[in-house]
Design a protein around this motif. Structure first.
Motif, PDB file in Angstrom:
ATOM      1  N   VAL A 181      65.590  46.637  39.915  1.00 41.39           N
ATOM      2  CA  VAL A 181      65.790  47.969  39.331  1.00 41.39           C
ATOM      3  C   VAL A 181      64.581  48.823  39.683  1.00 41.39           C
ATOM      4  N   SER A 182      64.756  49.707  40.647  1.00 44.00           N
ATOM      5  CA  SER A 182      63.619  50.484  41.154  1.00 44.00           C
ATOM      6  C   SER A 182      63.003  51.362  40.077  1.00 44.00           C
ATOM      7  N   ASP A 234      66.349  55.741  33.418  1.00 42.88           N
ATOM      8  CA  ASP A 234      64.981  56.269  33.377  1.00 42.88           C
ATOM      9  C   ASP A 234      64.379  56.092  31.994  1.00 42.88           C
ATOM     10  N   TYR A 235      65.142  56.438  30.977  1.00 40.21           N
ATOM     11  CA  TYR A 235      64.675  56.235  29.609  1.00 40.21           C
ATOM     12  C   TYR A 235      64.394  54.755  29.351  1.00 40.21           C
ATOM     13  N   SER A 236      65.336  53.901  29.718  1.00 38.02           N
ATOM     14  CA  SER A 236      65.231  52.482  29.401  1.00 38.02           C
ATOM     15  C   SER A 236      64.007  51.833  30.030  1.00 38.02           C
ATOM     16  N   CYS A 237      63.679  52.254  31.251  1.00 43.86           N
ATOM     17  CA  CYS A 237      62.565  51.641  31.975  1.00 43.86           C
ATOM     18  C   CYS A 237      61.203  52.183  31.578  1.00 43.86           C
ATOM     19  N   THR A 238      61.149  53.391  31.023  1.00 41.97           N
ATOM     20  CA  THR A 238      59.855  54.061  30.865  1.00 41.97           C
ATOM     21  C   THR A 238      59.421  54.304  29.429  1.00 41.97           C
ATOM     22  N   VAL A 239      60.298  54.150  28.452  1.00 45.80           N
ATOM     23  CA  VAL A 239      59.960  54.600  27.105  1.00 45.80           C
ATOM     24  C   VAL A 239      58.968  53.677  26.398  1.00 45.80           C
ATOM     25  N   TYR A 240      58.890  52.393  26.791  1.00 43.96           N
ATOM     26  CA  TYR A 240      58.058  51.439  26.053  1.00 43.96           C
ATOM     27  C   TYR A 240      56.890  50.936  26.892  1.00 43.96           C
ATOM     28  N   ASP A 241      55.746  50.736  26.213  1.00 45.78           N
ATOM     29  CA  ASP A 241      54.547  50.215  26.851  1.00 45.78           C
ATOM     30  C   ASP A 241      54.475  48.696  26.686  1.00 45.78           C
ATOM     31  N   ARG A 242      53.666  48.070  27.531  1.00 44.45           N
ATOM     32  CA  ARG A 242      53.459  46.632  27.438  1.00 44.45           C
ATOM     33  C   ARG A 242      52.574  46.323  26.238  1.00 44.45           C
ATOM     34  N   LYS A 243      53.085  45.434  25.365  1.00 41.97           N
ATOM     35  CA  LYS A 243      52.349  45.063  24.158  1.00 41.97           C
ATOM     36  C   LYS A 243      52.149  43.558  24.035  1.00 41.97           C
ATOM     37  N   THR A 248      57.432  36.035  24.448  1.00 47.55           N
ATOM     38  CA  THR A 248      56.706  35.587  23.258  1.00 47.55           C
ATOM     39  C   THR A 248      57.023  36.377  21.994  1.00 47.55           C
ATOM     40  N   LYS A 249      57.523  37.595  22.128  1.00 56.10           N
ATOM     41  CA  LYS A 249      57.730  38.479  20.965  1.00 56.10           C
ATOM     42  C   LYS A 249      59.123  39.084  21.021  1.00 56.10           C
ATOM     43  N   TRP A 250      59.902  38.914  19.937  1.00 55.42           N
ATOM     44  CA  TRP A 250      61.250  39.468  19.863  1.00 55.42           C
ATOM     45  C   TRP A 250      61.201  40.910  19.366  1.00 55.42           C
ATOM     46  N   VAL A 251      61.739  41.827  20.154  1.00 57.81           N
ATOM     47  CA  VAL A 251      61.907  43.219  19.719  1.00 57.81           C
ATOM     48  C   VAL A 251      63.249  43.702  20.261  1.00 57.81           C
ATOM     49  N   TYR A 252      64.089  44.163  19.377  1.00 58.22           N
ATOM     50  CA  TYR A 252      65.484  44.486  19.723  1.00 58.22           C
ATOM     51  C   TYR A 252      65.582  45.853  20.388  1.00 58.22           C
ATOM     52  N   HIS A 253      66.142  45.885  21.588  1.00 54.39           N
ATOM     53  CA  HIS A 253      66.357  47.122  22.334  1.00 54.39           C
ATOM     54  C   HIS A 253      67.717  47.088  23.021  1.00 54.39           C
ATOM     55  N   THR A 254      68.617  47.976  22.655  1.00 54.75           N
ATOM     56  CA  THR A 254      69.846  48.120  23.429  1.00 54.75           C
ATOM     57  C   THR A 254      69.530  48.573  24.846  1.00 54.75           C
ATOM     58  N   SER A 255      68.457  49.334  24.999  1.00 56.54           N
ATOM     59  CA  SER A 255      68.066  49.805  26.330  1.00 56.54           C
ATOM     60  C   SER A 255      67.715  48.639  27.249  1.00 56.54           C
ATOM     61  N   ASP A 256      67.176  47.555  26.714  1.00 54.52           N
ATOM     62  CA  ASP A 256      66.859  46.397  27.559  1.00 54.52           C
ATOM     63  C   ASP A 256      68.138  45.773  28.113  1.00 54.52           C
ATOM     64  N   THR A 257      69.176  45.706  27.270  1.00 59.01           N
ATOM     65  CA  THR A 257      70.441  45.157  27.751  1.00 59.01           C
ATOM     66  C   THR A 257      71.056  46.063  28.806  1.00 59.01           C
ATOM     67  N   TYR A 258      70.855  47.376  28.675  1.00 62.08           N
ATOM     68  CA  TYR A 258      71.337  48.303  29.708  1.00 62.08           C
ATOM     69  C   TYR A 258      70.626  48.041  31.035  1.00 62.08           C
ATOM     70  N   ILE A 259      69.337  47.776  30.978  1.00 59.32           N
ATOM     71  CA  ILE A 259      68.582  47.431  32.188  1.00 59.32           C
ATOM     72  C   ILE A 259      69.138  46.158  32.805  1.00 59.32           C
ATOM     73  N   LEU A 260      69.403  45.153  31.980  1.00 59.94           N
ATOM     74  CA  LEU A 260      69.917  43.893  32.491  1.00 59.94           C
ATOM     75  C   LEU A 260      71.277  44.081  33.157  1.00 59.94           C
ATOM     76  N   GLY A 261      72.133  44.887  32.548  1.00 63.85           N
ATOM     77  CA  GLY A 261      73.426  45.161  33.164  1.00 63.85           C
ATOM     78  C   GLY A 261      73.286  45.855  34.498  1.00 63.85           C
ATOM     79  N   THR A 262      72.349  46.783  34.584  1.00 62.27           N
ATOM     80  CA  THR A 262      72.089  47.485  35.843  1.00 62.27           C
ATOM     81  C   THR A 262      71.616  46.512  36.915  1.00 62.27           C
ATOM     82  N   ALA A 263      70.700  45.632  36.541  1.00 67.28           N
ATOM     83  CA  ALA A 263      70.165  44.658  37.495  1.00 67.28           C
ATOM     84  C   ALA A 263      71.249  43.694  37.968  1.00 67.28           C
ATOM     85  N   MET A 264      72.026  43.152  37.038  1.00 67.85           N
ATOM     86  CA  MET A 264      73.058  42.187  37.415  1.00 67.85           C
ATOM     87  C   MET A 264      74.152  42.832  38.258  1.00 67.85           C
ATOM     88  N   ASN A 265      74.480  44.080  37.955  1.00 74.22           N
ATOM     89  CA  ASN A 265      75.495  44.781  38.735  1.00 74.22           C
ATOM     90  C   ASN A 265      75.052  44.917  40.189  1.00 74.22           C
TER      91      ASN A 265
END
Length: 436
Positions: A181-182, A234-243, A248-265
């Motif tokens: 995912v570029s 664009d939102y999904s890839c850029t809105v969150y910083d590395r923490k 190691t840490k569970w944080v729920y994001h629907t945007s992450d699943t959207y990224i995964l769908g984009t990558a798998m597609n």
């Protein structure tokens, strides 16, 4: 007076979202094209935030015409009906399993009946059904009522698609998000994040570490509302910083699943041809159709542009028979149809908490999240001598599909934001023990 009556169930599905508003439209007609006005009524929904009644009379016209392949269409429909899981009213559970209280399923003490769409319990190949009440009587076509997935799609779409790809291409889950995912490659936060991290909600990229702290108004405005893929990714890839370190840490994001769908597609196109589509060609053709789910289930909400990216983390639609079949496919048939394994066995076992060495991440005390599936530990509620992990799928507003470890399943589609199901689990325990 020579007229016939048509009565047709229909559903209004919110644009770009997953709320369902169910109704019926009815009118009289003759073969010569004569018709009455059409009367319609909407009196129920599965939608937490937008509820309404709607009714009226509409002008209607009828143009008799022949339908191409009409015999085939009738045959396809009859085959679908014939292939549905055998079903009985939930009240019959007491007759088939003496000592079981049907009132513990869809219990009013757990879910307000005013906000219940449907519920059901599946055991020994029988689908016991309940609910289907509206504000003005029982819905007359409950077998055809359209049910929203919301985030159960994170299990049914993202989870199963990823496990299918892992079966076909071993090691697939270790693929890098940034490598495919570029939009996610530019900020450096995704280079060490693989697909396994994403499906577990463990990317390490987030703003708030509090439970559901990032899944709020920001997502609503910037992920769900845009109609085009470019804005969503664009939102999904850029809105969150590395923490945190990925995994190691569970944080729920629907945007992450959207990224995964984009990558798998994109992976599917790279591996099997540019015309391939993750939903149509992988999930529907390779899992849903062999499983015999309805045509209703074989559509996904997508972006309104040339990309037509399926949402992956929400946007599916089920009939209640689809829910029963999918639950049985996972929980009883272990990811097989007619003996053929359709998803990676190791990853399905992990998702269903059958592998003690791979429980997933910890959203809350006594909860796990693994491969897009939730699980809750209920040993103290049923007096077993060791831990009892119950996997389930969960959807916004009050949707639960419970995969009980005694080869039974229970589901609730409601919209009062309650997710309570312990009475059903305890009653199922009386049929067959849930203890390991």
């Amino acid at each position: 007076n020579g007229y016939s009556r048509a009565a047709i169930p229909f559903t209004l599905h919110q644009k770009n979202a997953n709320c369902m508003h169910n109704g019926v439209i009815s009118f009289l007609f003759k073969d010569d094209g004569s018709t009455s006005q059409a009367a319609y009524q909407i009196a129920s929904e599965t939608c937490l935030y937008y509820k309404f009644d709607m009714w009226g009379l509409l002008g209607a016209s009828y143009s008799p015409a022949s339908l191409a392949n009409s015999d085939d269409k009738r045959a396809d429909y009859q085959a679908e009906v014939n292939n549905r899981m055998p079903s009985k009213p939930i009240s019959e559970l007491a007759n088939d399993h003496p000592g079981i209280d049907p009132g513990k399923f869809g219990s009013s003490s757990e879910t307000d009946p005013d906000h219940m769409t449907v519920f059901g319990f599946i055991t020994d190949g029988v689908h016991y059904t309940g609910g289907c009440n509206t504000r003005y009587g029982s819905y007359p076509y409950c077998d055809a009522i359209a049910l929203p997935s919301y985030s159960t799609a994170k299990s049914v779409f993202a989870g199963l698609a990823l496990m299918r790809m892992e079966l076909k291409y071993p090691g697939f889950m270790a693929n890098s998000v940034a490598g495919q995912v570029s939009d996610c490659a530019a900020n450096g936060n995704w280079g060490d994040v693989n697909y396994g991290h994403v499906i577990d909600m463990g990317t390490g990229n987030y703003n708030s570490g509090l439970y559901m702290g990032d899944e709020g108004a920001l997502h609503t405005n910037d992920l769900f509302l845009p109609l085009d893929h470019a804005s969503k990714i664009d939102y999904s890839c850029t809105v969150y910083d590395r923490k945190a370190t990925p995994g190691t840490k569970w944080v729920y994001h629907t945007s992450d699943t959207y990224i995964l769908g984009t990558a798998m597609n994109q992976d599917l196109k790279d591996l099997e041809g540019g015309s391939k589509d993750l939903f149509d060609d992988l999930l529907v053709n390779e899992i849903f159709k062999p499983l015999g789910t309805s045509p209703t289930s074989q559509h996904s909400r997508r972006t309104y542009d040339s990309v037509q990216q399926p949402f992956t983390g929400w946007g599916l639609t089920y009939l209640r028979d689809d829910v029963a079949k999918i639950a049985n496919f996972l929980n009883v048939d272990d990811g097989r149809v007619d003996g053929n394994l359709l998803v990676d066995e190791f990853e399905l076992d992990a998702a269903l908490q059958r592998n003690p060495s791979d429980r997933g991440l910890d959203p809350l005390a006594d909860f796990k999240y693994n491969n897009g599936f939730w699980a809750h530990e209920i040993q103290s509620n049923i007096s077993c001598s060791s831990n009892v992990w119950v996997p389930f799928m969960s959807g916004y507003g009050g949707i639960t599909i419970l995969l009980l470890p005694n080869d039974t399943a229970y589901y609730v589609f409601s919209d009062d934001n309650t997710f309570i199901w312990m009475q059903a689990a305890q009653e199922s325990h009386k049929i067959r023990s849930l203890c390991p």
